[in-house]
Design a protein around this motif. Structure first.
Motif, mmCIF file in Angstrom:
data_model
loop_
_atom_site.group_PDB
_atom_site.id
_atom_site.type_symbol
_atom_site.label_atom_id
_atom_site.label_comp_id
_atom_site.label_asym_id
_atom_site.label_seq_id
_atom_site.Cartn_x
_atom_site.Cartn_y
_atom_site.Cartn_z
ATOM 1 N N ARG A 298 0.710 -1.198 -0.107
ATOM 2 C CA ARG A 298 0.044 -0.154 -0.063
ATOM 3 C C ARG A 298 1.023 1.246 -0.145
ATOM 4 N N GLY A 299 2.258 1.269 -0.030
ATOM 5 C CA GLY A 299 3.207 2.161 0.072
ATOM 6 C C GLY A 299 3.144 2.807 1.506
ATOM 7 N N GLY A 300 4.167 2.808 2.188
ATOM 8 C CA GLY A 300 4.515 3.171 3.632
ATOM 9 C C GLY A 300 5.400 4.552 3.367
ATOM 10 N N GLY A 301 5.566 5.045 4.714
ATOM 11 C CA GLY A 301 6.416 6.415 4.916
ATOM 12 C C GLY A 301 7.457 6.369 5.298
ATOM 13 N N ASP A 302 8.290 5.033 5.160
ATOM 14 C CA ASP A 302 9.538 5.072 5.708
ATOM 15 C C ASP A 302 10.648 5.764 4.766
ATOM 16 N N TRP A 303 11.638 6.174 5.069
ATOM 17 C CA TRP A 303 12.609 6.993 4.245
ATOM 18 C C TRP A 303 14.063 6.554 5.005
ATOM 19 N N TYR A 304 15.004 6.936 4.083
ATOM 20 C CA TYR A 304 16.434 7.049 4.454
ATOM 21 C C TYR A 304 17.197 7.974 3.663
ATOM 22 N N ASP A 305 18.532 8.277 4.051
ATOM 23 C CA ASP A 305 19.323 9.066 3.244
ATOM 24 C C ASP A 305 20.800 9.104 3.865
ATOM 25 N N ALA A 306 21.608 9.266 2.985
ATOM 26 C CA ALA A 306 23.075 9.374 3.145
ATOM 27 C C ALA A 306 23.552 10.542 2.338
ATOM 28 N N LEU A 307 24.348 11.566 2.912
ATOM 29 C CA LEU A 307 24.509 12.863 2.214
ATOM 30 C C LEU A 307 25.931 13.280 2.458
ATOM 31 N N PRO A 308 26.821 13.396 1.497
ATOM 32 C CA PRO A 308 28.171 14.106 1.862
ATOM 33 C C PRO A 308 28.216 15.223 2.387
ATOM 34 N N LEU A 309 28.670 15.733 3.377
ATOM 35 C CA LEU A 309 28.698 17.056 3.846
ATOM 36 C C LEU A 309 30.211 17.549 4.020
ATOM 37 N N PRO A 310 30.241 18.957 4.196
ATOM 38 C CA PRO A 310 31.509 19.590 4.099
ATOM 39 C C PRO A 310 32.511 18.872 5.264
ATOM 40 N N ASP A 311 33.881 19.236 4.966
ATOM 41 C CA ASP A 311 34.749 18.691 5.967
ATOM 42 C C ASP A 311 34.742 17.084 5.899
ATOM 43 N N ALA A 312 34.286 16.537 4.881
ATOM 44 C CA ALA A 312 34.680 15.281 4.528
ATOM 45 C C ALA A 312 33.617 14.252 5.691
ATOM 46 N N ALA A 313 32.458 14.774 6.044
ATOM 47 C CA ALA A 313 31.644 14.441 6.736
ATOM 48 C C ALA A 313 30.575 13.615 6.265
ATOM 49 N N LEU A 314 29.622 13.001 6.783
ATOM 50 C CA LEU A 314 28.460 12.285 6.196
ATOM 51 C C LEU A 314 27.276 12.427 7.117
ATOM 52 N N GLU A 378 31.534 11.171 11.242
ATOM 53 C CA GLU A 378 32.998 11.838 10.936
ATOM 54 C C GLU A 378 33.831 10.570 10.780
ATOM 55 N N PRO A 379 33.867 10.179 9.642
ATOM 56 C CA PRO A 379 34.633 8.867 9.236
ATOM 57 C C PRO A 379 36.126 8.823 9.593
ATOM 58 N N ALA A 380 36.811 10.092 9.505
ATOM 59 C CA ALA A 380 38.204 9.929 9.950
ATOM 60 C C ALA A 380 38.380 9.973 11.453
ATOM 61 N N LEU A 381 37.450 10.047 12.159
ATOM 62 C CA LEU A 381 37.642 10.199 13.828
ATOM 63 C C LEU A 381 36.792 8.940 14.137
ATOM 64 N N GLN A 382 36.127 8.154 13.410
ATOM 65 C CA GLN A 382 35.457 7.068 13.737
ATOM 66 C C GLN A 382 34.323 7.545 14.721
ATOM 67 N N ARG A 383 33.493 8.480 14.485
ATOM 68 C CA ARG A 383 32.712 9.263 15.619
ATOM 69 C C ARG A 383 31.303 9.770 14.785
ATOM 70 N N ILE A 384 30.366 9.453 15.221
ATOM 71 C CA ILE A 384 28.987 9.827 15.250
ATOM 72 C C ILE A 384 28.330 10.409 16.241
ATOM 73 N N THR A 385 27.680 11.513 16.032
ATOM 74 C CA THR A 385 26.958 12.331 16.869
ATOM 75 C C THR A 385 25.647 12.326 16.131
ATOM 76 N N LEU A 386 24.418 11.884 17.175
ATOM 77 C CA LEU A 386 23.168 11.593 16.712
ATOM 78 C C LEU A 386 22.103 12.122 17.713
ATOM 79 N N ALA A 387 20.894 12.327 17.045
ATOM 80 C CA ALA A 387 20.092 12.868 17.990
ATOM 81 C C ALA A 387 18.504 11.988 17.084
ATOM 82 N N GLY A 388 17.711 11.483 17.988
ATOM 83 C CA GLY A 388 16.385 10.751 17.656
ATOM 84 C C GLY A 388 15.407 11.442 18.125
ATOM 85 N N ALA A 389 14.175 11.503 17.267
ATOM 86 C CA ALA A 389 12.870 11.863 17.655
ATOM 87 C C ALA A 389 11.864 10.729 17.716
#
Length: 504
Positions: A298-314, A378-389
Motif C-alpha cells: 500500500r506504500g508506507g512512509g519510511d525513508w533513509y538518506d546518506a548525504l556527503p557534507l563539508p569537511d569530509a563528513a556524512l 565523521e569517518p576520519a575520527l570514527q565518530r557519530i553524533t546523533l539525535a532521535g525523535a
C-alpha cells in the motif's frame, strides 16, 4: 406428474419446449428459484471435485445408441427427458461454482493465471496450455504462463511467427476484442492446410497435435490476453465443453482485471517510493554503506538518506511518517528533501536539524507525526553524533560487543508544541558497524516490542566473523534472521529500512 418439489415444478411446467436447449447458466438464471436448488429424484451425474479431472458428461449430453432396424419403437417419457436435462444443468452449474470459487481465492496474477489454465484444461479435456497476458491498453504487465510447459518449451513457441499462432491472431487483430471471434479451434494441426512450417516443427517437438484458443476479453475489462489449451492427439472440445469454458473464462477475465489493477497500483507505489529515495549510496572514504528497503504493497512512509557534507563528513538519516498510501509516501519525500537542506546548513548539530524539521512539519502537516533519527558521521575520527525523535536506538555491532546505543527518550516530531532532546556521541572502533533501522523491522516480527528488540540483538550477535567485514552481508543476515520465512518480502502494512554503516 414428475415428483419435483412445487417451487421448482411451477417454473418447469412453464418452460416452453423451444427453450429446453438453452445454456446451463442462462436457463437457471431465468427459471430457477433464488436460493439453493432443491434435490431431485433422478440420479445426478457425479459432481466434479476440483479441477484435476475432466468434467464428466451428464446423461443428457450423451447421444442415444442407434436402435436395431427391426426393434419396436420405444416411447420415451418426456418428463424423464426434462428431469434428466435439469439434472445435467445442476451438474454443470455445480462444476462452474466450484471452479470459480477456487479462482476467487487467488490474490496474485501468477496464481490466478495458473488456476485459469488448470480449470480450463479440466473443462476442455486438455493436459497442457499457456496463457498470454497482454492488456489491450498497453500499460502492462505482459507475461506468459504455461501449464505442463517448461520455460524452454515456451521459448520454442516464441520462435513461431506470432501471426501463425492462434493467440497471435486474436491479440494482433480486432478478433480478440469484446464482441469479436470467440474461439479458434485447430482440431488437427498436421492435417491443416497452410500451417506455418515452424509451427509444425515446434508442435512435433513439443508433442501436441491440436489446440483450442479463447480470448480473455469482456466489455467491461476490455482485452487482457488469450488462453490456449493443447491436445496431445487430434481433438477438439464438444459444444457443451465450449459453453462451460466460455462462461468460466468470462468470469476469469473479470477477476484478472481486478488483480491487474491491484498489481499496477502496487508497482506504481513501489516505483514512487523508490524514486523519492536515494538512487545510490555515496562513497565516502573511511566508511562502507549498505541499505535494505522493503516497501509495503500500500506504500508506507519510511525513508533513509546518506548525504556527503563539508569537511569530509556524512549525514545519515532514517525516519517514518504515520499512515500508508500515496499521501504517506509523498510526505516522506518532502521530509527527506527538507532534512537534506537542514543537514547541509547545520548538520554538525543533529538537534538543530531535527528541531528545524519539527517546525516545518508542525506548520505544513500538523496532523501527521513522524519519527526520525539524524546522525552526523565523521569517518576520519570514527565518530557519530546523533539525535532521535521517537525513533528506535541504533545497534552497534563489533568483534567484542553488540549493544544498543543509549539515547534519551524523546517524542516523535509533531507531537509536542516544541520538540527538544539532547544528542548522543558514539565512538566506534575500526571494523565496527552501526545499524540504523525503522520500526517496521520490529513490527513485522509480530512480537511485543521487547521481544523484537531481543530478536534483533540476538541476530546481530550471531553474525559470523567473516560476515562482519561486509556491510552488505551484515544487512542481509540481520534481515533474514529477524524476519525469517519470507516475512521480509511478504505483504505487510509496515515498511522496513535497514542502513548499515561500517567503519574501516
Amino acid at each position: 406428474m414428475l415428483d419435483i418439489p412445487s417451487r421448482v415444478r411451477v417454473h418447469v411446467e412453464t418452460l416452453p419446449a423451444a427453450q429446453i436447449d438453452m445454456g446451463v447458466c442462462d436457463a437457471f438464471e431465468q427459471y430457477a428459484p433464488v436460493g439453493k436448488p432443491y434435490t431431485m429424484n433422478a440420479p445426478h451425474p457425479p459432481k466434479v471435485a476440483g479441477i484435476d479431472s475432466t468434467v464428466p458428461a451428464p446423461a443428457h449430453t450423451v447421444a442415444p445408441a442407434p436402435a436395431a432396424p427391426d426393434a419396436p419403437a420405444v416411447l420415451t417419457d418426456p418428463g424423464a427427458l426434462l428431469q434428466d436435462r435439469l439434472a445435467g444443468w445442476v451438474s454443470d452449474l455445480t462444476t462452474l461454482h466450484e471452479l470459480t470459487e477456487r479462482l476467487v481465492l487467488t490474490t496474485t496474477l501468477p496464481d490466478a493465471l495458473t488456476e485459469l489454465l488448470r480449470a480450463g484444461a479440466a473443462l476442455v479435456g486438455a493436459r497442457r496450455g499457456l496463457v498470454v497476458l497482454e492488456p489491450g491498453d498497453g500499460l502492462g504487465p505482459a507475461t506468459t504462463v504455461g501449464l505442463g510447459l517448461t520455460r524452454s518449451d515456451l521459448g520454442h513457441l516464441e520462435t513461431v511467427p506470432r501471426a501463425a499462432l492462434p493467440h497471435g491472431t486474436l491479440l494482433d487483430t480486432r478478433a480478440g476484442l469484446p464482441g469479436g471471434v470467440a474461439e479458434v479451434v485447430r482440431a488437427d494441426l498436421f492435417a491443416e492446410q497452410g500451417l506455418h512450417p515452424r509451427h509444425r516443427d515446434v508442435a512435433a517437438r513439443l508433442g501436441f497435435a491440436a489446440s483450442y484458443t479463447r480470448p480473455l476479453s469482456t466489455e467491461t475489462a476490455g482485452r487482457l490476453g488469450a488462453v490456449v489449451w493443447l491436445y496431445d492427439e487430434p481433438a477438439e472440445p464438444v459444444e457443451r465443453q465450449r459453453h462451460l469454458v466460455g462462461l468460466y473464462t468470462r468470469y476469469a477475465t473479470e477477476h484478472l482485471a481486478r488483480l491487474l489493477e491491484v498489481e499496477r497500483t502496487r508497482a506504481c507505489m513501489a516505483t514512487m517510493a523508490e524514486e523519492l529515495l536515494p538512487s545510490r549510496l555515496p562513497r565516502v572514504s573511511g566508511v562502507e554503506l549498505a541499505v535494505r528497503h522493503r516497501t509495503s504493497p500500500r506504500g508506507g512512509g519510511d525513508w533513509y538518506d546518506a548525504l556527503p557534507l563539508p569537511d569530509a563528513a556524512l549525514g545519515l538519516t532514517v525516519g517514518s511518517v504515520t499512515g500508508t498510501g500515496p499521501s504517506a509516501v509523498a510526505a516522506a519525500g518532502r521530509l527527506r528533501a527538507s532534512l537534506r537542506a537542514y543537514a547541509v546548513m547545520e548538520g554538525e548539530d543533529p538537534v538543530a536539524v531535527l528541531s528545524d524539521l519539527e517546525l516545518l512539519l508542525r506548520l505544513t502537516e500538523p496532523a501527521r507525526p513522524a519519527t526520525a533519527l539524524f546522525a552526523y558521521c565523521e569517518p576520519a575520527l570514527q565518530r557519530i553524533t546523533l539525535a532521535g525523535a521517537g525513533h528506535s536506538p541504533p545497534l552497534l555491532i563489533g568483534e567484542r560487543r553488540t549493544a544498543y546505543v543509549e539515547t534519551s527518550v524523546s517524542a516523535p516530531l509533531g507531537m509536542l508544541a516544541c520538540w527538544e532532546a539532547p544528542s548522543v556521541e558514539v565512538q566506534a572502533a575500526p571494523g565496527e558497524t552501526v545499524l540504523l533501522y525503522t520500526d517496521g523491522l520490529l513490527q513485522r516480527t509480530g512480537e511485543p516490542v521487547d521481544r523484537a528488540f531481543a530478536r534483533l540483538h540476538a541476530a546481530a550477535a550471531a553474525l559470523p566473523r567473516a560476515t562482519r567485514r561486509d556491510p552488505e552481508a551484515v544487512a542481509d543476515h540481520v534481515l533474514r534472521t529477524v524476519l525469517p520465512d519470507g516475512l521480509d518480502t511478504a505483504d505487510s502494512a509496515e515498511d522496513v529500512v535497514l542502513l548499515a554503516v561500517r567503519f574501516e
